[in-house]
Design an enzyme around this catalytic site. Structure first.
Site, PDB file in Angstrom:
ATOM      1  N   GLU A 157       0.955  -1.261  -0.047  1.00 10.46           N
ATOM      2  CA  GLU A 157      -0.072   0.056   0.097  1.00 10.46           C
ATOM      3  C   GLU A 157       0.982   1.390  -0.083  1.00 10.46           C
ATOM      4  OE1 GLU A 157      -2.943  -0.189   3.333  1.00 10.46           O
ATOM      5  OE2 GLU A 157      -3.739  -1.912   2.561  1.00 10.46           O
TER       6      GLU A 157
ATOM      7  N   HIS B 202      -8.381   1.144   1.859  1.00  7.97           N
ATOM      8  CA  HIS B 202      -8.022   1.125   3.243  1.00  7.97           C
ATOM      9  C   HIS B 202      -8.912   2.101   4.232  1.00  7.97           C
ATOM     10  CE1 HIS B 202      -4.616  -0.532   6.181  1.00  7.97           C
ATOM     11  NE2 HIS B 202      -5.893  -0.316   6.924  1.00  7.97           N
TER      12      HIS B 202
END
Length: 527
Positions: free
Chosen positions: A262, A280
């Site tokens: 990420e 997220h």
């Protein structure tokens, strides 16, 4: 008394700064700094409050010469080098419960989105189409939800799923049979869950044991047409294998809020039919952002001002109410550990901490940490209750804790024992007036003494005139005795002399004392 200084280095609810100030801390909010800029300023602070943007690396920790605690407003601490923080003696806290409901609700939302293909239907409808016959969903009522991880968030998901009239099967090595009954779920092994579940949702941290828990092999064991949701941690699913399972139809749909890397700028899953993803967002609600910011401020302030430890990842928990009660005991334990460390000559690899009487009713973990901190100072002055257990484990120490219900000659007692080439050696101490630390036994000899400042330890054969010779030698060297403590095994047997001194004892004087008749050991101590 100087107030602890705290830096908030990521954007969070402004009430966090107010809580720090109200609880006795000076706080600065300075965000969006580069690693080099943060390293240049972090040395001024006792506490660092972060979210996910700040990366607390070795570089930052080396520069953080006064840092005592790092608080993460949220659950994940992938952005903190916890082992190195532990080695530096810095407590690392998170707020595991502040966004639990939010994350659980996001998992349920993604489950519905998968079941009814909502993102695709929305996109086509807004594109001017009317694809009424193209989307055939499934009901969740009566379906089986497989829960991998039944902790705080997982249990909330289970509760919501049961309210939707789903059946819930849970796999979690820490889930007890009684807890499963309380939750209303079926406890199962992983293979059973994979075979039964119509939907699978993951709620477990990423560890060596859980990495790729949904591997290619395990995805092949799932019920054909399963739908998978992950709002926990990237890396729990083999993303390449998941794409293959989606393409083959083994998996009917998947929804991920987290990725192995990420920000996820690219992924083999992007563009795959029946795949949904969000960036997220599990903790992204107004309520959760406020909750975690307030909680991290409360926890950090409690630690810096009162010594309370809550939700620490590298130190036993210690409530703000417990901390004052335990402080005299940790002070005693620190001194006993230091005494053993200074007197031990062997390369010791084990240590036992025993408590009895009033001490046995307390949380023993901080007492153990304090003993280890005192003992490990034989290796480094930069040891504290945070990094001492880490350093002891690193050196392969065998640590044993024993709690005795009995009460002996003292209302409370802490004993520290190490195994040496000569056999077990122990020291014991108690508290006078529930606050003043006293040594009451040293290597099997009863002796009552305060352990403070510069001290002189002598082991000798008990004989007339010996004490006078020691006093004369110290007097001739211009050294003044503060207090005098004597113990012996028996008349004419081995005796111990422990003196507090007004000043440090020069090496030449120690050598001279070692030449006195009957002397076995002479050692300068410092507390």
């Amino acid at each position: 008394m100087t107030k602890p200084r705290v830096l908030i280095s990521d954007k969070m609810d402004p009430n966090a700064a107010k809580i720090f100030a109200e609880r006795g801390c000076d706080v600065d909010v300075i965000t969006d700094k580069t690693p080099d800029e943060l390293a240049a300023m972090i040395g001024d602070y006792d506490g660092l409050a972060i979210r996910s943007s700040t990366k607390v690396t070795k570089q930052i920790l080396d520069a953080a010469t006064n840092l005592k605690v790092i608080g993460r407003a949220g659950i994940g601490v992938d952005n903190v080098d916890i082992p190195y923080a532990s080695a530096k003696g810095v407590v690392v806290m998170n707020t595991p419960f502040g966004n639990s409901i939010t994350t659980a609700e996001h998992a349920i939302a993604l489950m519905f989105a998968l079941a009814r293909q909502l993102p695709e239907a929305n996109a086509q409808t807004q594109a001017g189409k009317w694809p009424k016959n193209d989307f055939m969903g499934v009901e969740v009522t009566g379906k089986t939800l497989g829960l991998i991880g039944a902790g705080n968030i997982g249990s909330i998901v289970a509760s919501r799923a049961l309210g939707l009239r789903m059946k819930v099967v849970a796999f979690d090595p820490f889930l007890t049979a009684d807890r499963a009954i309380e939750m209303g779920v079926e406890k199962a092994d992983l293979d059973t869950l994979l075979a039964k579940a119509d939907f699978i949702t993951l709620h477990t941290p990423l560890t060596d044991q859980t990495r790729n828990v949904l591997s290619r092999e395990n995805l092949a064991k799932t019920k054909k047409g399963v739908r998978i949701i992950n709002c926990a941690r990237g890396g729990l699913i083999d993303e390449e294998a998941l794409k293959e399972a989606l393409d083959s139809g083994q998996v009917a749909g998947a929804a991920l809020d987290v990725f192995a890397t990420e920000p996820a700028k690219e992924s083999p899953l992007f563009g795959t039919p029946n795949f949904i993803c969000t960036p997220h967002l599990g903790a992204s609600t107004n309520e959760a952002q406020v909750n975690v910011a307030l909680q991290v401020a409360e926890q950090m302030a409690d630690y810096l001002v009162n010594g309370g430890v809550t939700n620490a990842l590298n130190m036993p928990s210690l409530s703000a109410e417990e901390a004052p009660k335990l402080k005299p005991y940790t002070n005693l334990a620190l001194k006993l550990g230091s005494l053993v460390g200074q007197l031990a000559h062997d390369n010791l690899d084990n240590i036992a901490i025993e408590v009895e009487g009033a001490a046995a009713e307390l949380n023993i973990k901080p007492i153990t940490a304090a003993v280890l901190a005192g003992f490990m100072r034989r290796f480094s002055d930069a040891v504290n209750m945070v990094n001492a257990p880490f350093l002891a484990k690193e050196r392969g120490f065998d640590i044993r804790e024993v709690r005795h219900d009995k009460t002996g000659a003292y209302h409370t007692l802490v004993r520290v024992t190490v195994n040496t080439a000569q056999g077990p050696r122990s020291v014991a101490g108690t508290l006078f007036a529930n606050s003043e630390a006293r040594l009451v036994e040293i290597f099997g000899i009863s002796l009552e003494a305060e352990l403070e400042g510069n001290m002189l330890y002598i082991v000798n054969e008990d004989a007339p005139g010996f004490i006078g010779r020691v006093g004369t030698a110290l007097g001739e060297a211009g050294l003044n005795i503060g207090t005098f403590h004597l113990g012996r095994r028996s008349a004419g047997g081995e005796a111990v002399l422990l003196l507090s001194m007004d000043a440090a004892i020069p090496e030449a004087v120690l050598k001279q004392l070692g030449t006195l008749p009957g002397v076995k050991t002479v050692k300068a101590l410092k507390f």
